[in-house]
Every structure is written in C-alpha cells, then in structure tokens.
Design a protein around this motif. Sequence first.
Motif, PDB file in Angstrom:
ATOM      1  N   SER A  48      28.640  65.920  51.059  1.00  0.00           N
ATOM      2  CA  SER A  48      28.801  65.937  49.603  1.00  0.00           C
ATOM      3  C   SER A  48      30.124  66.574  49.202  1.00  0.00           C
ATOM      4  O   SER A  48      30.816  66.093  48.307  1.00  0.00           O
ATOM      5  CB  SER A  48      27.633  66.676  48.949  1.00  0.00           C
ATOM      6  OG  SER A  48      26.435  65.963  49.169  1.00  0.00           O
ATOM      7  N   ALA A  53      30.322  63.369  46.140  1.00  0.00           N
ATOM      8  CA  ALA A  53      29.184  62.601  45.622  1.00  0.00           C
ATOM      9  C   ALA A  53      27.886  63.110  46.235  1.00  0.00           C
ATOM     10  O   ALA A  53      27.894  63.833  47.234  1.00  0.00           O
ATOM     11  CB  ALA A  53      29.364  61.120  45.957  1.00  0.00           C
ATOM     12  N   TYR A  54      26.790  62.718  45.629  1.00  0.00           N
ATOM     13  CA  TYR A  54      25.476  62.985  46.198  1.00  0.00           C
ATOM     14  C   TYR A  54      25.361  62.164  47.484  1.00  0.00           C
ATOM     15  O   TYR A  54      25.760  60.997  47.519  1.00  0.00           O
ATOM     16  CB  TYR A  54      24.381  62.568  45.206  1.00  0.00           C
ATOM     17  CG  TYR A  54      22.986  62.733  45.746  1.00  0.00           C
ATOM     18  CD1 TYR A  54      22.414  63.994  45.842  1.00  0.00           C
ATOM     19  CD2 TYR A  54      22.251  61.631  46.165  1.00  0.00           C
ATOM     20  CE1 TYR A  54      21.138  64.152  46.339  1.00  0.00           C
ATOM     21  CE2 TYR A  54      20.974  61.782  46.666  1.00  0.00           C
ATOM     22  CZ  TYR A  54      20.419  63.041  46.754  1.00  0.00           C
ATOM     23  OH  TYR A  54      19.159  63.195  47.254  1.00  0.00           O
ATOM     24  N   LYS A 118      26.230  58.237  47.520  1.00  0.00           N
ATOM     25  CA  LYS A 118      25.541  57.414  46.521  1.00  0.00           C
ATOM     26  C   LYS A 118      26.017  57.744  45.115  1.00  0.00           C
ATOM     27  O   LYS A 118      26.377  58.883  44.819  1.00  0.00           O
ATOM     28  CB  LYS A 118      24.021  57.672  46.578  1.00  0.00           C
ATOM     29  CG  LYS A 118      23.370  57.370  47.919  1.00  0.00           C
ATOM     30  CD  LYS A 118      23.208  55.899  48.113  1.00  0.00           C
ATOM     31  CE  LYS A 118      22.389  55.599  49.360  1.00  0.00           C
ATOM     32  NZ  LYS A 118      22.046  54.206  49.464  1.00  0.00           N
ATOM     33  N   ASP A 119      25.959  56.738  44.242  1.00  0.00           N
ATOM     34  CA  ASP A 119      26.241  56.977  42.831  1.00  0.00           C
ATOM     35  C   ASP A 119      24.942  57.352  42.124  1.00  0.00           C
ATOM     36  O   ASP A 119      23.888  57.467  42.750  1.00  0.00           O
ATOM     37  CB  ASP A 119      26.949  55.783  42.186  1.00  0.00           C
ATOM     38  CG  ASP A 119      26.080  54.529  42.076  1.00  0.00           C
ATOM     39  OD1 ASP A 119      24.839  54.604  42.290  1.00  0.00           O
ATOM     40  OD2 ASP A 119      26.647  53.459  41.782  1.00  0.00           O
ATOM     41  N   GLU A 120      25.008  57.510  40.800  1.00  0.00           N
ATOM     42  CA  GLU A 120      23.822  57.937  40.034  1.00  0.00           C
ATOM     43  C   GLU A 120      22.707  56.890  40.032  1.00  0.00           C
ATOM     44  O   GLU A 120      21.568  57.199  39.715  1.00  0.00           O
ATOM     45  CB  GLU A 120      24.204  58.312  38.590  1.00  0.00           C
ATOM     46  CG  GLU A 120      24.885  57.221  37.787  1.00  0.00           C
ATOM     47  CD  GLU A 120      26.384  57.073  38.077  1.00  0.00           C
ATOM     48  OE1 GLU A 120      26.952  56.049  37.643  1.00  0.00           O
ATOM     49  OE2 GLU A 120      26.970  57.943  38.732  1.00  0.00           O
ATOM     50  N   ASN A 121      23.017  55.647  40.422  1.00  0.00           N
ATOM     51  CA  ASN A 121      22.006  54.591  40.505  1.00  0.00           C
ATOM     52  C   ASN A 121      21.504  54.369  41.933  1.00  0.00           C
ATOM     53  O   ASN A 121      20.758  53.426  42.191  1.00  0.00           O
ATOM     54  CB  ASN A 121      22.564  53.276  39.950  1.00  0.00           C
ATOM     55  CG  ASN A 121      22.950  53.406  38.490  1.00  0.00           C
ATOM     56  OD1 ASN A 121      22.202  53.965  37.692  1.00  0.00           O
ATOM     57  ND2 ASN A 121      24.137  52.933  38.144  1.00  0.00           N
TER      58      ASN A 121
END
Length: 183
Positions: A48, A53-54, A118-121
């Motif tokens: 991260s 990012a997550y 990963k993105d927020e989706n």
Amino acid sequence: MNTNYKHVTDTRITISELMLPSHANFSGKIHGGYILNLMDQIAFACASKYSGAYCVTASVDTVDFLNPIEVGELVTMKASINYTGRTSMVVGIRVESQNIQTGKVNHCNSSYFTMVAKDENGKGIPVPGLIVSNDLEIRRFLKAAKRIEMKHKRRDEFDSDNFMPENYVEMLRNFNVKVALND
C-alpha cells in the motif's frame, strides 16, 4: 508505458513485536497462523505504501517455517517490493526472532506475498515500476518473475481440460502414493 518508478530501498518496511503467551500454540511455541497474520499485515503495509492504493493479498508463495519462535522473543519482519507487474507486486518478507536476553537471532522464514492494488470499486489499478540497483535486487526480481512463470506453466499443465492422469502414472512410482485408477 509506465513512467513512474520507485527504488527498492524506498519500499522497505520493518516491524517488531514481542511474542506473548497468548500467541503460543499447544506446544508452547508461537503459532504459525499468528506469524502468517503478521506477515500479511506487513505485506499490506509495504504494498500500500509503494502503490499509494488499497491492496489485497492475491497469493502467498513459499512459507517455510525454519525455526520455532519462543514466547518472550522479539520477532522482526522486514519487507520490500521484489517485483512489480501491471497491478501486482511481490512483497518479499524475512522473519527473524531474537532472544532478548542473549541477543541470539534466528532466521524463522522468508516468504513472498503477491499483492494487487485496487481502486475504490475493487478494480485493479497500475502500480509504479521498480528500480533495481544492485545484484541482490536484480536476483530477487528475476526469482519472482521465474516463480510467476512456473506457476503459470503448472496451471497450464495440470488445470487444463485435456489433462490426462494416465500420462503421469509412471512418474508417480517415485512417490509415496498408490495409483488405483477406476476404469
């Protein structure tokens, strides 16, 4: 083409934790599952931090418990990015235990966690490329690439629809297995 790169030295993270009786298994040693949980945490933090990012754990390769860890020892985990793909990173982790009274250090295991940004989706997103600056970093990158290649070859060989176990019966004679195919 990716124009964003980071040095391996910028990816390094170290955590240390004192091993408590609550972390022990039935034989009085630190439970392997607890160590795996800590390893997953440092892999997440390393990936991260690197990607911004997550990140999620996609796979774990080669977890060999080399030496037991005792209650009261200080466990130190060192992690760095060894390899980058498009959305994935291989985090190399080294686990050491130290007897805090004698100072003796044991290498307990090394492992490789594949993490995906990963993105927020929940969709995979590109990660920065890796700058390797010495022989060890080059070797780690290439070893990770080779592990990925071998994993794909193994999947292609054994998970395909045209896998035929009878083609492997002779090979199985070298193992502790008895083949009893039903015709």
